[in-house]
Write a protein that holds these residues in place. Sequence first.
Motif, PDB file in Angstrom:
ATOM      1  N   ILE A   8      47.380  51.268  30.554  1.00 49.67           N
ATOM      2  CA  ILE A   8      47.799  51.240  31.959  1.00 49.67           C
ATOM      3  C   ILE A   8      47.670  49.813  32.475  1.00 49.67           C
ATOM      4  O   ILE A   8      46.566  49.344  32.760  1.00 49.67           O
ATOM      5  CB  ILE A   8      46.924  52.191  32.817  1.00 49.67           C
ATOM      6  CG1 ILE A   8      46.966  53.617  32.249  1.00 49.67           C
ATOM      7  CG2 ILE A   8      47.372  52.162  34.277  1.00 49.67           C
ATOM      8  CD1 ILE A   8      48.336  54.264  32.248  1.00 49.67           C
ATOM      9  N   CYS A  10      47.968  46.259  34.750  1.00 43.15           N
ATOM     10  CA  CYS A  10      47.376  45.917  36.050  1.00 43.15           C
ATOM     11  C   CYS A  10      48.166  46.429  37.249  1.00 43.15           C
ATOM     12  O   CYS A  10      47.609  47.001  38.168  1.00 43.15           O
ATOM     13  CB  CYS A  10      47.240  44.410  36.205  1.00 43.15           C
ATOM     14  SG  CYS A  10      46.849  43.553  34.705  1.00 43.15           S
ATOM     15  N   ASP A  13      47.749  50.065  37.558  1.00 41.48           N
ATOM     16  CA  ASP A  13      46.357  50.389  37.885  1.00 41.48           C
ATOM     17  C   ASP A  13      46.078  50.151  39.368  1.00 41.48           C
ATOM     18  O   ASP A  13      45.501  50.983  40.049  1.00 41.48           O
ATOM     19  CB  ASP A  13      45.442  49.539  37.004  1.00 41.48           C
ATOM     20  CG  ASP A  13      43.984  49.924  37.166  1.00 41.48           C
ATOM     21  OD1 ASP A  13      43.693  51.140  37.189  1.00 41.48           O
ATOM     22  OD2 ASP A  13      43.146  49.012  37.279  1.00 41.48           O
ATOM     23  N   LEU A  14      46.555  49.000  39.854  1.00 44.22           N
ATOM     24  CA  LEU A  14      46.231  48.558  41.202  1.00 44.22           C
ATOM     25  C   LEU A  14      47.137  49.143  42.268  1.00 44.22           C
ATOM     26  O   LEU A  14      46.691  49.711  43.258  1.00 44.22           O
ATOM     27  CB  LEU A  14      46.385  47.032  41.243  1.00 44.22           C
ATOM     28  CG  LEU A  14      45.167  46.232  41.664  1.00 44.22           C
ATOM     29  CD1 LEU A  14      44.193  46.224  40.518  1.00 44.22           C
ATOM     30  CD2 LEU A  14      45.576  44.812  42.009  1.00 44.22           C
ATOM     31  N   THR A  41      41.804  45.860  29.953  1.00 41.32           N
ATOM     32  CA  THR A  41      42.022  44.959  31.099  1.00 41.32           C
ATOM     33  C   THR A  41      43.503  44.594  31.140  1.00 41.32           C
ATOM     34  O   THR A  41      44.346  45.456  31.014  1.00 41.32           O
ATOM     35  CB  THR A  41      41.124  43.708  30.997  1.00 41.32           C
ATOM     36  OG1 THR A  41      41.451  42.988  29.800  1.00 41.32           O
ATOM     37  CG2 THR A  41      39.655  44.088  30.961  1.00 41.32           C
ATOM     38  N   CYS A  42      43.776  43.311  31.294  1.00 41.75           N
ATOM     39  CA  CYS A  42      45.163  42.860  31.383  1.00 41.75           C
ATOM     40  C   CYS A  42      45.627  42.411  30.000  1.00 41.75           C
ATOM     41  O   CYS A  42      44.857  41.897  29.203  1.00 41.75           O
ATOM     42  CB  CYS A  42      45.245  41.698  32.368  1.00 41.75           C
ATOM     43  SG  CYS A  42      46.829  40.852  32.388  1.00 41.75           S
TER      44      CYS A  42
END
Lengths: 245, 223, 473
Positions: A8, A10, A13-14, A41-42
């Motif tokens: 997923i 960034c 996710d955000l 993470t990214c």
Amino acid sequence: MKTVSLFIPCLVDLFLPRIGEATYRLLARLGVRCIYHSEQTCCGQPAVNAGFTKEARLAARHFIDVFGDDEAIVSPAGSCVCAVKTHYPELLENEPFWRERAEALAPRIYELSQYLVDVLGVSDCGAFYDGKVAYHESCHILRGLGVSAQPKELLSRVRGAKLVPLQGAETCCGFGGEFANRYPEISTAMVKEKCENYLASGADLLLLNEPGCLLNIGGYLSRHVPDRKVMHLAEFLAAAGREER
Amino acid sequence: MPDDVRRFILRKLKNAPAGTAPSRPPLPPLPVLSLNREELISLFTENLAEQTGMVYRAANAQDIKPHLAEIAAREQVKIMLAATDAVLAPLHLRAWGKTTGVEVLTAEDFPDRESYREAAFNRVQAGVTGADWGVAESGTICLLHDRDQPRLISIAPLLHIAVLPVERLVAVYEQVVQSVYADKNRLPAHFTFITGPSMTADIQGGPFKGMHGPRKLIVILVG
Amino acid sequence: MDVRTQEFAAAANRELKNERSRNFLGRLAPYFARSCAGAMKTFPDPAAAVACGRAIRADAVARLPDLLEQFAKNALACGAKIIWAKTAAQANEFILALAKEKGVRYVAKGKSMVTEEMGLNEYLKTNGIDAFETDLGEFIIQLLRRPPFHIVGPAINLPVEEIRDLFLAHGVIDEPTTDRIALGGAARRYLRDKFRRLDMAVTGVNMAAADTGAIFNVENEGNIRLCKSSPAIQVSVMSLEKVVPTMNDALHLLRLLCRHCTGQKLSSYVSIDCGPKKPGDADGPEELYILILDNGRSEIYRDVKAREALRCIRCGACLSVCPVYGKIGGYPYGWVYSGPMGQVLNPLLLGREQTRDLYFATTLCGACRDVCPAGVDHPRLFLHYREQQASSVRAQGLFFKAWGRLVKSGGRWHFAVRLLRPLINRFAANGVIRKMPGLMNGWFASRNLPALAHKTFHKQWKKQERQRDAGRR
């Protein structure tokens, strides 16, 4: 039962977690077990694009550590898949240990529609929609991954939905990450044209499978034509299916 | 010192990290290679027409002159500049011209380059040449330039008439180049592929023929 | 030619407001797509034809030094005079000295990007020799003093009224007319006189075959053929990457070049020189000079990634498919080469510093890479240039340094993301952010952003996982 590891990115996710949710729901409905590594993470795409390869390498190594052993990795963001597939082996070209892992990883990561059609062999997701839809071909999915037939195949099996042609469907929407902010006039001219083509297509919904394009086209529509929507394929296929039931 | 420059540049290139020459996939054979004579003729004609070049058919050498006369009359050609290559020489165009009222000049008629240039640019209404090859894949004729095939004849006048014996029709460019370089002792200084008239679309994308060279290209295919 | 690459953004914004250019550009991409695709279909296997062309250029670049040496040797054996020039200045000086030595009053030019790169016309002019561009488009932009709008049609965007005024002002026409044919005809007559009395011509080179020493020129107008026929002196300027291994390689590239350039199977004229004219020939150059120009390319060649830009064969297809070029046209790129071609070449030839915009003003959409018959990977080169320049942007450097610390740990990353939400959502109203003062002004000039979701996907998943776990227990 097949298991996939969700990647997923960034933006999802955000800003657009519902796309991640939809991806999960859709896969679950098709009998696929999803796992999610919370260490993810990214992928490093922003750093690669800005020229900060040293930092991008940190992201790449981390990604490989997190996902390295997964049998199949699926993401609702084609450009991030593309970054892993194409940039990683080059980023890590001088580190044999990592390069080999990157090369081994590349064939196991899929954009969502690609996974559904090419691996699962699914084209009917059991979805229903009453109306006309158009499909925007995101650059990194079309040209980066060579994925174009798969999403259209999925859409063609949505009961009630009519896929109408979109002029300039293969033309970039003008997002390009930092580009959109750095060259606002050029980027706006591009996204404006994309939206005009959407409005002219006769479709009542524009579909795509790239969160970057979604923010760009959606952001422009939200400002200028707030009653017209753009939607991620995952959401469309997941939600429409639920309605029918 | 020019040689220093050469050495400097080459040394710098050679000192750069070596590149890996990639493997070269072969070009799949072009289907045009398997065409028979009639198919080659029709493909050649069709392709040249795409570029607005015209093809006339002449059954044999005797049949060429009536075509020339007809073209000269229609295009109002009073003076033409002719090559003296192996296709045209046997036709004795000068004598033919006298009977049809067309003055036929050759480069040899001029005492110097200056007067020849003046005629090619300003006096003649047409240039007539033989053609060394026709290439079907694009409807192209190829001219090998030498003393009997001067360059300006096919490019300075507004009309270019080329006479192409059908046995000189080949499928692809490679066949032409192979023939050109077959005799290492008789390499030409210059050769030309011609596929249609002089054209431009530089003003607003609109076509304009005869920008610098011929407005029309007519190929008389013999045989 | 003046370098205006640093004015990219301002020029782009100006061009975006130019209705006429926008109109023309709007028609260009679909027209090109049709004509190129139509022409490519004439190959039995278009993909194989392209793969073959790309491999030829890759091979040529990989073996450049050897091929160049072989080419020069063979061309010399054919009787050409080979001149090597390290810099544009050296090349210009040579051509000027030759013109002076031969006592010519003016030279005619065949369309050649490399001589524009050298600024040859201006140099000759200031030293008392007129240089006449003879390709119609180049002729117009020389009078106009502008860089090419498109490499294939340098003046194709200009309205006829502007050409009329230009031709009137320079005595090409006496009576005003906006008829395309009349304007073209006037240019023909004007330049024809130059050709007839021409003593020296300067042309470019499209391809040079190493195995024979022959050089190729491709054109539709015939001005290059006149340049190679009428005068006694011919100077053909080639940048050193023009060489290909064999004649057959050049022939196949011709197929691809013409199809990608103008949608033709072959351009009207392809002329091939294998030396000066022979004694007894009525026309053609007594002396054929082949000027091999380096102008920074041997330096570029040292960078194994950047050297792949040298594959470019200048067909111009990348311009026609580029969505950015399609909005702004050729002028903002500020120099000889525009569009993606210019974005890869100009930074190499002019330096990365003053061309920064060129490799950032791209969405990396890859349309250029896909269409390129020579196998140039433009996005990859843009990223390479960005990498080479990254250290010079301090603020961004600090950002990515911090980013780098976060990205290698899931815990730290998601903690930081959690902190971000309230900061950004301060600007949100009704779930929409319309602007963030001082931040992302470019984005918000025309676009909204959704407010950050109440819970990230990460957080939702963890919550559900806990619930699932609890359910199981």
